[in-house]
Scaffold this active site. Structure first.
Site, mmCIF file in Angstrom:
data_model
loop_
_atom_site.group_PDB
_atom_site.id
_atom_site.type_symbol
_atom_site.label_atom_id
_atom_site.label_comp_id
_atom_site.label_asym_id
_atom_site.label_seq_id
_atom_site.Cartn_x
_atom_site.Cartn_y
_atom_site.Cartn_z
ATOM 1 C CE LYS A 8 0.820 1.171 4.522
ATOM 2 N NZ LYS A 8 1.476 2.433 5.010
ATOM 3 N N GLY A 96 7.380 1.377 5.067
ATOM 4 C CA GLY A 96 6.161 2.184 5.051
ATOM 5 C C GLY A 96 5.191 1.763 3.975
ATOM 6 C CG LEU A 97 6.280 0.501 0.592
ATOM 7 C CD1 LEU A 97 7.215 -0.198 -0.412
ATOM 8 C CD2 LEU A 97 5.457 1.585 -0.105
ATOM 9 N N GLY A 98 3.533 -1.364 4.180
ATOM 10 C CA GLY A 98 2.560 -2.298 4.740
ATOM 11 C C GLY A 98 2.760 -3.746 4.360
ATOM 12 C CG ASP A 134 -1.235 -0.872 8.523
ATOM 13 O OD1 ASP A 134 -1.006 -1.927 9.142
ATOM 14 O OD2 ASP A 134 -0.379 -0.291 7.829
#
Length: 286
Positions: A8, A96-98, A134
């Site tokens: 993401k 930070g891309l999940g 998340d």
């Protein structure tokens, strides 16, 4: 069973304050990417969950969200099953891309289908929220504005299928540290860009950029390149993403970025994708 576990990008990340439970209240617009890990799942004769990964740096024990998600699903559904799971890692860690969150959600969806449990979306999202802030968003995997810790998911937000270039230096940014650092310097506003009626903004950029000075250098470099429409940091970093005028620019820009910042820079072309509900997911309540 084989499945893809997409990454993401946070197009918008606003921190509204600290909550009584220690987490931060946020508002974030997340969108799925065509970049994805690949997960293979096989049933095993013996009980237990055995996870392997092609990347030796990825933990394969109970601290991995794949294992935690599988354990939680089997416990909650009362399903006695042994599993062998292999992860082909394409999404870097600490980016930070999940990647890890997406892996956890993908396992919940896969086991729901594999066991014919028929858990509805709301139930899967509830399980997902118990293993990470998340993770629940990845159950539907559609561009949406999320609130709370990231687990309160709003309706689908149409987002252009922008071609992106992702750049990540050979270090990650610890998410808890990034939020703590924000609390200490929240009076430093982040920049805002508006592109195709989408607001690109990340409140974590000022504190992260203050310590990891290479990241603002990469962002500024991207913004000065021909064919780059906008650039920002995803999540807590350390990935910087650039929105390109054309996907055909990505290869040359990747080479140019590595020449500027070193061959250890990870560069990946991808695009924002539309990701409708899987047919294995069912709307409704329990």
């Amino acid at each position: 069973m084989k499945l893809l576990s997409p990454a993401k990008v946070n197009l918008h990340l606003k921190i509204l304050g600290k909550r009584p439970d220690g987490f931060h209240e946020i508002e974030t617009l997340m969108a799925p990417l065509t970049l994805a890990d690949e997960i293979s799942i096989d049933q095993a004769g013996a009980p237990g969950i055995a996870l392997t990964c092609d990347n030796p740096q990825v933990p394969t024990g109970s601290d991995n969200l794949i294992v935690r998600a599988a354990e939680l699903f089997l416990k909650e559904t009362g399903t006695p099953m042994g599993l062998r799971i292999h992860l082909l890692k394409r999404i870097p860690m600490g980016a930070g891309l999940g990647g890890g969150s997406g892996n956890g959600a993908s396992i919940l969806k896969a086991l729901n289908a594999l066991t014919n449990s028929g858990l509805p979306v709301a139930r899967l999202e509830d399980l997902a929220s118990r293993i990470g802030s998340d993770v629940a968003w990845f159950i539907r995997g559609e561009a949406a504005l999320c609130r709370g810790r990231g687990e309160i998911i709003g309706p689908h937000v149409p987002v252009p299928r922008w071609p992106l270039l992702l750049l990540k230096p050979p270090f990650g940014v610890p998410t808890p540290w990034a939020y703590q650092a924000w609390s200490k310097m929240a009076d430093h506003p982040a920049t805002t860009q508006i592109l195709d009626d989408i607001t690109l903004h990340n409140d974590l950029e000022p504190p992260v950029f203050h310590k990891y000075v290479l990241l603002p250098a990469i962002k500024n470099w991207l913004l000065n390149q021909e064919g780059v429409r906008a650039a920002a940091m995803s999540g807590s970093g350390s990935t910087m993403f650039a929105v390109l005028e054309s996907a055909s620019l990505a290869a040359a820009l990747s080479s140019k970025a590595k020449a500027a910042f070193g061959e250890t820079l990870w560069a990946q072309a991808c695009e924002i994708q539309e990701s409708p509900l899987s047919p294995d997911l069912q709307e409704g309540g329990d």
